[in-house]
Design a protein around this motif. Structure first.
Motif, short mmCIF file in Angstrom:
data_model
loop_
_atom_site.label_atom_id
_atom_site.label_comp_id
_atom_site.label_asym_id
_atom_site.label_seq_id
_atom_site.Cartn_x
_atom_site.Cartn_y
_atom_site.Cartn_z
N ASN A 16 0.80 -1.21 0.00
CA ASN A 16 0.00 0.00 0.00
C ASN A 16 0.84 1.27 0.00
O ASN A 16 0.30 2.37 -0.04
N GLN A 55 3.44 4.13 -1.44
CA GLN A 55 3.90 4.71 -2.69
C GLN A 55 5.33 4.24 -2.95
O GLN A 55 6.08 4.00 -2.01
N GLU A 68 1.83 12.85 -8.53
CA GLU A 68 0.59 12.99 -9.29
C GLU A 68 0.84 13.64 -10.64
O GLU A 68 0.24 13.25 -11.65
N ARG A 121 2.49 11.18 -13.11
CA ARG A 121 1.59 10.15 -13.64
C ARG A 121 0.50 10.71 -14.55
O ARG A 121 -0.25 9.96 -15.16
N ARG A 137 -5.87 10.04 -11.11
CA ARG A 137 -6.35 8.66 -11.01
C ARG A 137 -5.74 7.90 -9.83
O ARG A 137 -6.38 7.03 -9.26
N LYS A 138 -4.51 8.24 -9.48
CA LYS A 138 -3.85 7.55 -8.38
C LYS A 138 -3.26 8.60 -7.45
O LYS A 138 -2.23 9.19 -7.73
N SER A 139 -3.93 8.83 -6.33
CA SER A 139 -3.49 9.85 -5.39
C SER A 139 -2.94 9.21 -4.12
O SER A 139 -2.95 7.99 -3.97
N LYS A 140 -2.47 10.03 -3.21
CA LYS A 140 -1.91 9.54 -1.95
C LYS A 140 -2.97 8.81 -1.14
O LYS A 140 -2.67 7.87 -0.40
N LYS A 187 -5.25 6.99 -2.37
CA LYS A 187 -5.63 5.81 -3.16
C LYS A 187 -6.97 5.99 -3.87
O LYS A 187 -7.49 5.05 -4.45
N ARG A 188 -7.53 7.19 -3.81
CA ARG A 188 -8.82 7.43 -4.45
C ARG A 188 -8.66 8.48 -5.55
O ARG A 188 -7.96 9.47 -5.36
N PRO A 189 -9.31 8.29 -6.70
CA PRO A 189 -9.24 9.31 -7.75
C PRO A 189 -9.97 10.57 -7.31
O PRO A 189 -10.90 10.52 -6.50
#
Length: 237
Positions: free
Chosen positions: A3, A5, A126, A129, A145-148, A150-152
């Motif tokens: 989980n 980064q 961010e 990516r 789409r992939k943030s710290k 884990k939710r867009p």
């Protein structure tokens, strides 16, 4: 472990490796006293409270991993108190410093990158990516789409940022990433041409020293740390 980064995982591995090298016993024999002695050792070396806390966190993750492999029965770090850190006031740039920064950004071929950071608060990872499919200039928004967390999430774009992205798309719209890899920057202007994600340390290599020369509030930031200074753009947002 999965989980984390990539940058965080890499940092944890690096810090845990230093502890394992320092340790004078088998990993299976490790105790909370060993961990506490190591943290005291770091303190005696003049390490900051934040650095020591980062080491403790990395060792805790390492011990959790050893537990899953049956090497440790319990995590000795849990019996070592964590250092309380004073709340830090975020650094942000003044209007004058922002103006100076934008001049440098144009010279270093980073105008779109800096504009996006100042006006959206995107994190370094961010931005790396970000793909063109994530940009919607018609509705003036982009999707992370992939943030710290884990939710867009959807981020609104102002007119200045849209204009910068339009110029960026004219140059790199044929590639996947909004900010592609390559050898761009001050000495190789306009050569971000590789169809892959930009390297993690591009900000450090390109402009951090240049920026520190003209913006006093950033002079105390170590140039050797990836992303240092970039968070100040987020705080300014």
């Amino acid at each position: 472990m999965r989980n984390y980064q990539p940058a965080t995982l890499k940092k944890n591995v690096r810090l845990a490796s230093k502890f394992a090298y320092w340790l004078d016993c088998e990993l299976s024999e490790m105790t909370s006293a060993n961990v506490e002695d190591y943290l005291i050792h770091l303190h005696q070396q003049g390490r900051s409270a934040k650095t020591i806390k980062n080491h403790r966190s990395a060792i805790k993750v390492f011990c959790d991993f050893l537990g899953t492999r049956g090497i440790l029965q319990d995590n000795p770090v849990l019996r070592v108190p964590s250092m309380e850190l004073p709340e830090e006031i975020p650094i942000f740039l003044t209007d004058e410093e922002v103006d100076k920064l934008m001049v440098i950004a144009r010279l270093d071929d980073m105008f779109c990158e800096v504009t996006l950071a100042l006006n959206t608060g995107l994190r370094m990872e961010e931005m790396r990516r970000l793909e063109w499919r994530d940009i919607d200039l018609k509705f003036k928004q982009l999707t992370v789409r992939k943030s710290k967390s884990k939710r867009p999430r959807t981020v609104p774009l102002n007119q200045r940022t849209c204009k910068a992205l339009e110029t960026q798309r004219e140059r790199y719209g044929h590639l996947v990433y909004v900010f592609p890899g390559g050898k761009g920057g001050f000495y190789n202007r306009g050569i971000w041409t590789e169809p892959k994600m930009r390297s993690e340390n591009w900000w450090q290599k390109l402009s951090i020293r240049h920026i520190q020369e003209v913006i006093p509030s950033l002079k105390n930031l170590p140039a050797g740390r990836t992303g240092r200074g970039w968070h100040d753009l987020r705080h300014t947002f």
